[in-house]
Scaffold this motif. Structure first.
Motif, PDB file in Angstrom:
ATOM      1  N   ALA A 164       9.235  23.729  -2.034  1.00 30.31           N
ATOM      2  CA  ALA A 164       9.766  23.525  -0.682  1.00 30.31           C
ATOM      3  C   ALA A 164       8.758  23.968   0.370  1.00 30.31           C
ATOM      4  N   ARG A 165       8.018  25.039   0.067  1.00 28.89           N
ATOM      5  CA  ARG A 165       6.991  25.474   1.015  1.00 28.89           C
ATOM      6  C   ARG A 165       5.859  24.453   1.111  1.00 28.89           C
ATOM      7  N   ARG A 166       5.761  23.602   0.108  1.00 27.99           N
ATOM      8  CA  ARG A 166       4.778  22.516   0.133  1.00 27.99           C
ATOM      9  C   ARG A 166       5.390  21.214   0.639  1.00 27.99           C
ATOM     10  N   GLY A 167       6.616  21.295   1.163  1.00 30.44           N
ATOM     11  CA  GLY A 167       7.220  20.134   1.798  1.00 30.44           C
ATOM     12  C   GLY A 167       8.158  19.328   0.941  1.00 30.44           C
ATOM     13  N   LEU A 168       8.381  19.735  -0.330  1.00 29.55           N
ATOM     14  CA  LEU A 168       9.282  18.989  -1.204  1.00 29.55           C
ATOM     15  C   LEU A 168      10.548  19.812  -1.431  1.00 29.55           C
ATOM     16  N   PHE A 169      11.590  19.469  -0.678  1.00 30.03           N
ATOM     17  CA  PHE A 169      12.880  20.125  -0.836  1.00 30.03           C
ATOM     18  C   PHE A 169      13.683  19.341  -1.873  1.00 30.03           C
ATOM     19  N   LEU A 170      14.007  19.994  -2.972  1.00 27.46           N
ATOM     20  CA  LEU A 170      14.671  19.298  -4.067  1.00 27.46           C
ATOM     21  C   LEU A 170      16.158  19.145  -3.796  1.00 27.46           C
ATOM     22  N   PRO A 171      16.713  17.998  -4.150  1.00 24.30           N
ATOM     23  CA  PRO A 171      18.161  17.808  -3.979  1.00 24.30           C
ATOM     24  C   PRO A 171      18.928  18.888  -4.737  1.00 24.30           C
ATOM     25  N   SER A 172      19.887  19.495  -4.094  1.00 26.91           N
ATOM     26  CA  SER A 172      20.680  20.530  -4.745  1.00 26.91           C
ATOM     27  C   SER A 172      22.119  20.418  -4.262  1.00 26.91           C
ATOM     28  N   PRO A 173      23.074  20.746  -5.118  1.00 25.96           N
ATOM     29  CA  PRO A 173      24.478  20.669  -4.711  1.00 25.96           C
ATOM     30  C   PRO A 173      24.796  21.720  -3.654  1.00 25.96           C
ATOM     31  N   ARG A 174      25.691  21.366  -2.725  1.00 31.79           N
ATOM     32  CA  ARG A 174      26.078  22.326  -1.711  1.00 31.79           C
ATOM     33  C   ARG A 174      27.038  23.343  -2.304  1.00 31.79           C
ATOM     34  N   HIS A 175      26.812  24.580  -1.966  1.00 32.52           N
ATOM     35  CA  HIS A 175      27.741  25.620  -2.406  1.00 32.52           C
ATOM     36  C   HIS A 175      29.108  25.310  -1.814  1.00 32.52           C
ATOM     37  N   LEU A 202       0.817  -1.204   0.000  1.00 35.95           N
ATOM     38  CA  LEU A 202       0.000   0.000   0.000  1.00 35.95           C
ATOM     39  C   LEU A 202       0.854   1.259   0.000  1.00 35.95           C
ATOM     40  N   LEU A 203       1.980   1.227   0.709  1.00 25.76           N
ATOM     41  CA  LEU A 203       2.878   2.382   0.761  1.00 25.76           C
ATOM     42  C   LEU A 203       4.178   2.119   0.001  1.00 25.76           C
ATOM     43  N   ASP A 204       4.146   1.143  -0.900  1.00 31.77           N
ATOM     44  CA  ASP A 204       5.342   0.789  -1.657  1.00 31.77           C
ATOM     45  C   ASP A 204       5.812   1.948  -2.532  1.00 31.77           C
ATOM     46  N   VAL A 205       4.875   2.631  -3.213  1.00 30.97           N
ATOM     47  CA  VAL A 205       5.261   3.710  -4.129  1.00 30.97           C
ATOM     48  C   VAL A 205       5.874   4.898  -3.376  1.00 30.97           C
ATOM     49  N   PRO A 206       5.223   5.433  -2.323  1.00 27.24           N
ATOM     50  CA  PRO A 206       5.888   6.541  -1.611  1.00 27.24           C
ATOM     51  C   PRO A 206       7.203   6.122  -0.945  1.00 27.24           C
ATOM     52  N   SER A 207       7.314   4.857  -0.539  1.00 27.43           N
ATOM     53  CA  SER A 207       8.572   4.391   0.042  1.00 27.43           C
ATOM     54  C   SER A 207       9.695   4.438  -0.994  1.00 27.43           C
ATOM     55  N   ARG A 208       9.417   3.913  -2.171  1.00 21.62           N
ATOM     56  CA  ARG A 208      10.425   3.928  -3.241  1.00 21.62           C
ATOM     57  C   ARG A 208      10.739   5.370  -3.677  1.00 21.62           C
ATOM     58  N   TYR A 209       9.722   6.211  -3.658  1.00 19.74           N
ATOM     59  CA  TYR A 209       9.917   7.617  -4.050  1.00 19.74           C
ATOM     60  C   TYR A 209      10.849   8.323  -3.065  1.00 19.74           C
ATOM     61  N   HIS A 210      10.641   8.131  -1.769  1.00 23.05           N
ATOM     62  CA  HIS A 210      11.522   8.747  -0.780  1.00 23.05           C
ATOM     63  C   HIS A 210      12.943   8.210  -0.910  1.00 23.05           C
ATOM     64  N   LEU A 211      13.054   6.921  -1.187  1.00 15.44           N
ATOM     65  CA  LEU A 211      14.389   6.342  -1.354  1.00 15.44           C
ATOM     66  C   LEU A 211      15.073   6.915  -2.606  1.00 15.44           C
ATOM     67  N   LEU A 212      14.287   7.153  -3.648  1.00 19.06           N
ATOM     68  CA  LEU A 212      14.836   7.776  -4.853  1.00 19.06           C
ATOM     69  C   LEU A 212      15.340   9.184  -4.556  1.00 19.06           C
ATOM     70  N   LEU A 213      14.555   9.974  -3.808  1.00 17.22           N
ATOM     71  CA  LEU A 213      15.007  11.314  -3.446  1.00 17.22           C
ATOM     72  C   LEU A 213      16.306  11.249  -2.647  1.00 17.22           C
ATOM     73  N   ALA A 214      16.415  10.239  -1.789  1.00  8.70           N
ATOM     74  CA  ALA A 214      17.649  10.079  -1.019  1.00  8.70           C
ATOM     75  C   ALA A 214      18.830   9.851  -1.957  1.00  8.70           C
ATOM     76  N   ARG A 215      18.644   9.035  -2.978  1.00  8.75           N
ATOM     77  CA  ARG A 215      19.726   8.740  -3.916  1.00  8.75           C
ATOM     78  C   ARG A 215      20.092   9.970  -4.756  1.00  8.75           C
ATOM     79  N   LEU A 216      19.123  10.860  -4.989  1.00 14.59           N
ATOM     80  CA  LEU A 216      19.403  12.041  -5.801  1.00 14.59           C
ATOM     81  C   LEU A 216      20.341  13.024  -5.102  1.00 14.59           C
TER      82      LEU A 216
END
Length: 636
Positions: free
Chosen positions: A556-567, A454-468
Motif C-alpha cells: 500500500a505504501r507503494r501505491g497498491l491497496f489490496l481489496p479487503s472486506p470491510r469490517h 499500449l495501455l491495454d494491460v494496465p487498463s485491464r489490470y485496474h478493471l480487475l482490481l475493481a472487480r475484486l
C-alpha cells in the motif's frame, strides 16, 4: 436571465459587450476605435468583462465568464456578426499592413497575437485577406489548439489561385491535422487524397521527401486515433518511405527517422509490441539521444515502464524532456506528454513519492503550455485521480477521475481513455459505490472507438482490481488472461502484477511454472514494488499467512491497496481511516490525505478503536487482518 440583463444594458455598453463577445480574447489596443472607454469601464465594474495581461505585458480584453459568450451567440444573427467582424477587420488591417511584414515570422514588429486576431476577423467577415498577412498567420497557427481557426486559415489559402504547390500541400496537411482533432474522418480522407496527388506529381527532391513524410505522419496519426486503422497508418508511412528513397540521401535519412517514430506508435496501437520494441532499439541507435527521438519518446517510456525497466524509462524521460522544452514551438504538447507518462511509469513501479513529484511538475508544465482550459482541466484531473488511487483516497480519486471522464474526447484513441475509465471503476468499487462502478464498466464494455493497445494491460489490470472489491467468481480467469497478454507483449512488470492478482483471487495456488516466473521477475525487475509482489505471492500460498498483512501494508505504501472486506462494525469512511491508521499514518497525515480537519480524523480514530475493541493504533492492523482471513476462510 442573462439575456434579459444584456438586453437592458445601455446602447454603448451593449455594443462594447457584443464586440468583446465576438473577439474574446483580443489585444485591447486593437479595439480602441471600436469600444467606448466609458462603456468599457462600466462593464469592468459590473464584472462582465475583464482585462488580463500577456507575457509581453500587453493587455487583453476577454469575457469574465464563458456563459456570457454563449448568451451572446444566441442574440447575434450571422449577418450582423459578419458585419461587425468586417468593421473590426477594416479598422485594423491597414495599420497592420504598414508595419514590417518581412520580419513578422522572425519576431519582427508585428506581435503574433495581433496578426492572428486581425486575420481571424477578416476570415469571419469573409474578407479577402492579403497573402502577405495570410501566409505568416498560417505558419503561426499550425501549433495552435484552436482547430476551427486552423481550418479557416488553411481553407483561405487553398482558395487562392496560383498558390505554390508546396504551400498548398502544407495547407492541406495542416487542415487534415485540424480535421483529425475536430473528429471529421471524411474531411481527413479527402485532404489526404488531394495532398498525395500533388506530392506524387512533384519531381524527386528534398522538399518532396519532407512533404511526403509530413502527410504520411499526419494521416497515420488520424487513421489511428480516429478510426483505429493502424494497418492503413503503416501503409501510408511505407508510401512516404518509397517516395523518400527517390530523393536525396540526406533528406531521405532525416525523413525516415520521423516516419519510423510514427510507425512505432502505429505498431503499439495494433498490439505489435515485440516489433515495436525492435523498432525502438533501431530508432534509439539512429538518433543517439537527439531530438529526432522526441515523437516516439512517450511511447518508448511506457514500453520500458511496463517491462519493469524503470531506470531506462526515467533516463529517456529526462533526456527527451530537455529536447521537448527546446522544441516547444514544433511540439507544443510534448513536454506535458513526457511528464505525464513519466508519472505513469512511476505509478506502475510503485514510486509513490516520485510520482507525486513528477505530477506536480506536469501540473505546472500544462498550466504554462499550450492547450485550452478544458484540456488542461481533464489532464490535471486524471493525474490527481491516479495519485489519489496510490494514496488510497478512493473518494477523492472518484471525484477527480469523474471530472476527467466528463470529457473523454480529450483522450480518444490514445489508450489512456481505457485506463481512465478502469481507474474510475476501481475508485468507485473501493469506495463502496458499486452502482457507479457497474455503470463505468458498462461504458467500457460499450466503447466502440478504436484505441491503442499500449495501455491495454494496465487498463485491464485496474478493471480487475475493481472487480475484486465485489467479486463474482470470474476474476481469476481474467487475471490469467492478463498475465498471458503481458507476457506476449514482453511487459514483465505487468505480468508480475497479474500473477499476483491470480493469487489474490483465491482458489488453488499458482502453478509451479507461474510461481517460478513470479520469483524470477521479483528478483530481476528494477521496480521497487516487484520484490514485494513476489514475496506476497509466497505468503498468500503459505497456510496461516503470518506476514502477509505486513507485506500488504508495504504494498500500500507503494501505491497498491489490496481489496479487503470491510469490517462489519465500520462505516465506509471509518474503514478507510482504519486502513490508513494500519499503514502507520498520523492523524495529521490522514487529515491532509482526506482533506478533513484533524479533529474529524481524531473522532473517527476514537470510534474505530472502540468498535474494533482494541486499545491502541498499533492493534488496528491485526484487527483488520483478522477480518480479512475470517472472510477468506468463510468463502472457502
Amino acid at each position: 436571465m442573462l439575456r434579459a440583463e444584456i438586453t437592458r444594458l445601455p446602447a454603448d455598453e451593449r455594443r462594447a459587450f457584443e464586440t468583446t463577445a465576438l473577439c474574446s480574447p483580443a489585444p485591447l489596443h486593437l479595439l480602441d476605435d471600436s469600444i467606448s472607454p466609458d462603456a468599457l469601464e462600466r462593464l469592468l465594474e459590473k464584472e462582465v468583462v475583464r482585462i488580463v495581461y500577456r507575457a509581453d505585458g500587453r493587455p487583453v480584453l476577454e469575457l469574465a465568464h464563458p456563459i456570457y459568450g454563449e448568451t451572446a451567440e444566441t442574440m447575434l444573427n450571422p449577418i450582423r456578426m459578419r458585419e461587425q467582424y468586417r468593421t473590426l477587420y477594416d479598422r485594423a488591417v491597414e495599420p497592420l499592413l504598414e508595419q514590417d511584414l518581412e520580419r513578422t515570422t522572425g519576431g519582427g514588429t508585428i506581435p503574433t497575437g495581433d496578426l492572428l486576431t486581425v486575420v481571424d476577423w477578416g476570415l469571419h467577415g469573409e474578407r479577402e485577406v492579403p497573402l502577405e498577412l495570410l501566409e505568416p498567420a498560417f505558419r503561426f497557427a499550425r501549433p495552435l489548439v484552436d482547430h476551427g481557426f486552423r481550418v479557416r486559415i488553411a481553407s483561405a489559402l487553398l482558395r487562392r489561385r496560383g498558390l505554390e504547390p508546396a504551400l498548398r500541400i502544407d495547407a492541406l496537411v495542416n487542415r487534415l491535422e485540424a480535421f483529425r482533432s475536430l473528429g471529421d474522418p471524411d474531411a481527413v480522407a479527402a485532404d489526404e487524397v488531394s495532398a498525395r496527388t500533388l506530392i506524387e506529381a512533384m519531381p524527386a527532391s528534398a522538399e518532396r521527401t519532407r512533404l511526403a513524410a509530413d502527410l504520411a505522419i499526419a494521416f497515420a496519426d488520424a487513421a489511428v486515433l480516429m478510426v483505429g486503422r493502424w494497418e492503413e497508418a503503416v501503409a501510408a508511412l511505407g508510401w512516404a518511405d518509397r517516395l523518400g528513397a527517390e530523393g536525396p540521401t540526406a533528406a531521405a535519412a532525416a525523413a525516415a527517422i520521423r516516419v519510423e517514430a510514427q510507425r512505432g506508435i502505429a505498431l503499439c496501437y495494433g498490439g505489435e509490441m515485440v516489433t515495436a520494441a525492435e523498432l525502438e532499439r533501431r530508432l534509439s541507435e539512429a538518433t543517439q539521444g537527439t531530438p529526432g527521438f522526441l515523437p516516439f519518446a512517450p511511447t518508448s517510456i511506457l514500453l520500458h515502464g511496463q517491462r519493469g525497466e524503470t531506470r531506462q524509462a526515467r533516463q529517456i524521460a529526462r533526456q527527451q524532456l530537455r529536447y521537448a522544452v527546446q522544441a516547444a514551438a514544433d511540439y507544443p504538447l510534448a513536454a506535458g506528454e513526457i511528464i505525464g507518462v513519466w508519472c505513469l511509469v512511476d505509478v506502475f513501479a510503485g514510486h509513490s513519492r516520485e510520482a507525486a513529484f513528477i505530477y506536480g511538475v506536469m501540473d505546472q508544465a500544462i498550466a504554462r503550455g499550450a492547450g485550452g482550459p478544458r484540456l488542461r482541466e481533464t489532464i490535471v484531473s486524471f493525474g490527481r485521480g491516479l495519485l489519489a488511487l496510490m494514496q488510497g483516497d478512493w473518494v477523492g480519486a472518484s471525484e477527480h477521475l469523474a471530472i476527467a471522464c466528463s470529457e473523454l474526447d480529450d483522450f480518444t484513441g490514445t489508450g489512456s481513455e481505457g485506463l481512465l475509465l478502469a481507474s474510475l471503476a476501481l475508485a468507485q468499487s473501493a469506495s463502496g459505490d458499486l452502482d457507479g462502478a457497474r455503470v463505468t464498466r458498462a461504458t467500457i464494455a460499450g466503447w466502440t472507438t478504436g484505441t491503442s493497445r499500449l495501455l491495454d494491460v494496465p487498463s485491464r489490470y485496474h478493471l480487475l482490481l475493481a472487480r475484486l472489491w465485489a467479486p463474482d467468481g470470474t476474476e481469476r480467469g481474467e487475471a490469467e488472461a492478463i498475465a498471458l497478454r503481458a507476457r506476449e507483449y514482453g511487459f514483465g512488470l505487468m505480468e508480475l502484477r497479474a500473477l499476483h492478482a491470480i493469487q489474490l483471487c483465491g482458489g488453488p495456488p499458482l502453478a509451479p511454472e507461474q510461481l517460478a516466473r513470479a520469483r524470477e521477475l521479483g528478483s530481476s525487475l528494477a521496480a521497487p514494488i516487484a520484490p514485494l509482489l513476489a514475496l506476497h505471492i509466497d505468503q498468500l500460498r503459505t497456510p496461516g499467512r503470518e506476514n502477509a498483512g505486513d507485506t500488504a501494508r508495504r504494498l500500500a505504501r507503494r501505491g497498491l491497496f489490496l481489496p479487503s472486506p470491510r469490517h462489519p462494525a465500520l462505516t465506509v469512511r471509518e474503514q478507510h481511516v482504519a486502513e490508513l491508521v494500519s499503514l502507520g499514518y498520523s492523524n495529521a497525515q490522514i487529515a491532509k490525505r482526506l482533506q478533513n480537519s484533524r479533529r474529524t480524523v481524531e473522532t473517527h480514530v476514537a470510534r474505530i478503536l472502540m468498535k474494533l475493541g482494541v486499545g491502541s493504533r498499533e492493534s488496528v492492523a491485526d484487527a483488520l487482518d483478522a477480518t480479512r482471513w475470517d472472510d477468506e476462510e468463510a468463502a472457502g
